[in-house]
Write a protein that holds these residues in place. Sequence first.
Motif, PDB file in Angstrom:
ATOM      1  N   GLU A   1     -79.872 -96.086  -9.310  1.00  0.00           N
ATOM      2  CA  GLU A   1     -81.004 -95.705  -8.471  1.00  0.00           C
ATOM      3  C   GLU A   1     -80.655 -94.523  -7.567  1.00  0.00           C
ATOM      4  O   GLU A   1     -81.506 -94.016  -6.842  1.00  0.00           O
ATOM      5  CB  GLU A   1     -81.467 -96.888  -7.618  1.00  0.00           C
ATOM      6  N   GLY A   2     -79.378 -94.119  -7.607  1.00  0.00           N
ATOM      7  CA  GLY A   2     -78.939 -92.950  -6.863  1.00  0.00           C
ATOM      8  C   GLY A   2     -78.889 -91.748  -7.782  1.00  0.00           C
ATOM      9  O   GLY A   2     -79.902 -91.346  -8.352  1.00  0.00           O
ATOM     10  N   MET A   3     -77.683 -91.211  -7.989  1.00  0.00           N
ATOM     11  CA  MET A   3     -77.560 -90.013  -8.815  1.00  0.00           C
ATOM     12  C   MET A   3     -77.243 -90.333 -10.269  1.00  0.00           C
ATOM     13  O   MET A   3     -77.222 -89.450 -11.123  1.00  0.00           O
ATOM     14  CB  MET A   3     -76.552 -89.058  -8.187  1.00  0.00           C
ATOM     15  N   GLY A   4     -76.967 -91.609 -10.556  1.00  0.00           N
ATOM     16  CA  GLY A   4     -76.982 -92.099 -11.927  1.00  0.00           C
ATOM     17  C   GLY A   4     -75.863 -91.653 -12.845  1.00  0.00           C
ATOM     18  O   GLY A   4     -76.040 -91.640 -14.062  1.00  0.00           O
ATOM     19  N   LEU A   5     -74.700 -91.303 -12.305  1.00  0.00           N
ATOM     20  CA  LEU A   5     -73.574 -90.920 -13.152  1.00  0.00           C
ATOM     21  C   LEU A   5     -72.732 -92.145 -13.496  1.00  0.00           C
ATOM     22  O   LEU A   5     -72.478 -92.992 -12.639  1.00  0.00           O
ATOM     23  CB  LEU A   5     -72.686 -89.895 -12.443  1.00  0.00           C
ATOM     24  N   GLY A   6     -72.274 -92.229 -14.741  1.00  0.00           N
ATOM     25  CA  GLY A   6     -71.379 -93.307 -15.124  1.00  0.00           C
ATOM     26  C   GLY A   6     -70.082 -93.234 -14.344  1.00  0.00           C
ATOM     27  O   GLY A   6     -69.614 -92.142 -13.976  1.00  0.00           O
ATOM     28  N   ALA A   7     -69.478 -94.393 -14.089  1.00  0.00           N
ATOM     29  CA  ALA A   7     -68.238 -94.427 -13.300  1.00  0.00           C
ATOM     30  C   ALA A   7     -67.131 -93.612 -13.952  1.00  0.00           C
ATOM     31  O   ALA A   7     -66.293 -93.022 -13.266  1.00  0.00           O
ATOM     32  CB  ALA A   7     -67.783 -95.877 -13.120  1.00  0.00           C
ATOM     33  N   ARG A   8     -67.123 -93.554 -15.271  1.00  0.00           N
ATOM     34  CA  ARG A   8     -66.072 -92.802 -15.974  1.00  0.00           C
ATOM     35  C   ARG A   8     -66.341 -91.304 -15.978  1.00  0.00           C
ATOM     36  O   ARG A   8     -65.552 -90.537 -16.526  1.00  0.00           O
ATOM     37  CB  ARG A   8     -65.909 -93.347 -17.401  1.00  0.00           C
ATOM     38  N   ARG A   9     -67.443 -90.905 -15.385  1.00  0.00           N
ATOM     39  CA  ARG A   9     -67.730 -89.476 -15.219  1.00  0.00           C
ATOM     40  C   ARG A   9     -67.429 -89.010 -13.794  1.00  0.00           C
ATOM     41  O   ARG A   9     -67.736 -87.877 -13.429  1.00  0.00           O
ATOM     42  CB  ARG A   9     -69.192 -89.173 -15.575  1.00  0.00           C
ATOM     43  N   ILE A  10     -66.837 -89.898 -13.009  1.00  0.00           N
ATOM     44  CA  ILE A  10     -66.465 -89.592 -11.630  1.00  0.00           C
ATOM     45  C   ILE A  10     -64.962 -89.814 -11.498  1.00  0.00           C
ATOM     46  O   ILE A  10     -64.467 -90.910 -11.759  1.00  0.00           O
ATOM     47  CB  ILE A  10     -67.220 -90.510 -10.649  1.00  0.00           C
ATOM     48  N   THR A  11     -64.231 -88.766 -11.112  1.00  0.00           N
ATOM     49  CA  THR A  11     -62.774 -88.862 -11.006  1.00  0.00           C
ATOM     50  C   THR A  11     -62.335 -88.573  -9.584  1.00  0.00           C
ATOM     51  O   THR A  11     -62.727 -87.567  -8.995  1.00  0.00           O
ATOM     52  CB  THR A  11     -62.077 -87.875 -11.957  1.00  0.00           C
ATOM     53  N   ILE A  12     -61.527 -89.487  -9.058  1.00  0.00           N
ATOM     54  CA  ILE A  12     -60.986 -89.330  -7.710  1.00  0.00           C
ATOM     55  C   ILE A  12     -59.488 -89.104  -7.835  1.00  0.00           C
ATOM     56  O   ILE A  12     -58.798 -89.809  -8.570  1.00  0.00           O
ATOM     57  CB  ILE A  12     -61.309 -90.557  -6.853  1.00  0.00           C
ATOM     58  N   SER A  13     -58.999 -88.106  -7.130  1.00  0.00           N
ATOM     59  CA  SER A  13     -57.602 -87.688  -7.278  1.00  0.00           C
ATOM     60  C   SER A  13     -56.843 -87.862  -5.970  1.00  0.00           C
ATOM     61  O   SER A  13     -57.432 -87.781  -4.884  1.00  0.00           O
ATOM     62  CB  SER A  13     -57.551 -86.215  -7.707  1.00  0.00           C
ATOM     63  N   THR A  14     -55.553 -88.098  -6.093  1.00  0.00           N
ATOM     64  CA  THR A  14     -54.702 -88.165  -4.906  1.00  0.00           C
ATOM     65  C   THR A  14     -53.396 -87.431  -5.166  1.00  0.00           C
ATOM     66  O   THR A  14     -52.913 -87.371  -6.302  1.00  0.00           O
ATOM     67  CB  THR A  14     -54.403 -89.624  -4.507  1.00  0.00           C
ATOM     68  N   ALA A  15     -52.832 -86.874  -4.096  1.00  0.00           N
ATOM     69  CA  ALA A  15     -51.511 -86.266  -4.188  1.00  0.00           C
ATOM     70  C   ALA A  15     -50.416 -87.331  -4.179  1.00  0.00           C
ATOM     71  O   ALA A  15     -49.247 -87.022  -4.426  1.00  0.00           O
ATOM     72  CB  ALA A  15     -51.298 -85.289  -3.035  1.00  0.00           C
ATOM     73  N   GLY A  16     -50.810 -88.574  -3.889  1.00  0.00           N
ATOM     74  CA  GLY A  16     -49.827 -89.654  -3.901  1.00  0.00           C
ATOM     75  C   GLY A  16     -49.841 -90.512  -2.649  1.00  0.00           C
ATOM     76  O   GLY A  16     -48.788 -90.956  -2.189  1.00  0.00           O
TER      77      GLY A  16
END
Length: 352
Positions: A183-198
């Motif tokens: 109901e928001g922007m409707g992107l699949g979770a696997r189309r959203i990537t969160i990154s960290t330097a560690g």
Amino acid sequence: MKEEKPVLKGKSLTDLTEICRHLGLEAYRAKQIYVGIYKSRYTSIDQFSSLSKETRELLKEKTVFPEIQLGRELISKDGTRKFTFDVEPGKEVETVWIPSADGERKTICISSQIGCTLNCAFCATGLLEYKGNLHSWQIIDQILQVEKIVQDRATNIVFMGMGEPMHNYFSVMKAAHILHDKEGMGLGARRITISTAGVVPGIHRFIDNKEPFNFAISLNHPNPNARSSVMDINVKHPLEKLLDAARRFTQELDRMITFEYVMIPDVNMGKENLDRLVKIARSVNKCKINVIPLNTDFTGWRRPTEDEVRDFVSYLRQKAGVPILNRQSPGRDINGACGMLALKGVRNENIH
């Protein structure tokens, strides 16, 4: 003391329901506002045609519906477009639109902080003054503004722009869940990537919360001692602790994790480093490695040659037993590639 008006953008449905309650509006109005902002991509309260004129006037009086402001734009010969946005007076971030060559994949690389608290040696953002975390609405609005400018919708979002997402965890996750909500922007979770330097505690929080999104770790050196010279975060969160968190991720969530690896000749591309990287890949159940040629030169390091990249990737593919992807550095000619997001007073111009 004057009460600050609530910002509608960047709010969850629960948040909007509470705002409506406070304003004396029916609870179902929150859903109409939520869908209007994220699914319909309305840019002003006047566009909410499902709301009465009186309700729209009340929202204009009692709430805020802000936009970040476009600063500059550069267009690469490969179709990548880099934007600077003023999120507050004197505070700018960069956002990058990255279409694939076939036009099927349209990625927006978004920022989570103004500057960065870390100092990764290959990354230009670390040279900037850190000026704070972005609010969830400022994160979301990068996507809304870029889509409006390019007149297209993103298929993928990566939290790999300016800043360390795990240092702004709650705003990042709120934005990610709005992106993912049907109901928001409707992107699949696997189309959203969160990154960290560690940031190891952030990874464990991500696992504890069973977040559904793709997750990437900027590895960049496989030697637990030498990694600190490339990424200062390794001093606080050592490589072995980071790898333990990565193994926990794959085991408990039963999902693949991505290691990002910037290839730097004479720093992390030698045979010993390759063998260490292979050992890491084999020790982490379910991982893939994205390799990226170095893009910056302010450190005195140089970009690897095509032969060096080919040999490095070939060895990994033969020995590691995991998927290896060479990301090729789109937008390098406009400082839009990985590690190059820094504000340099560029002019509005197209680069061909």
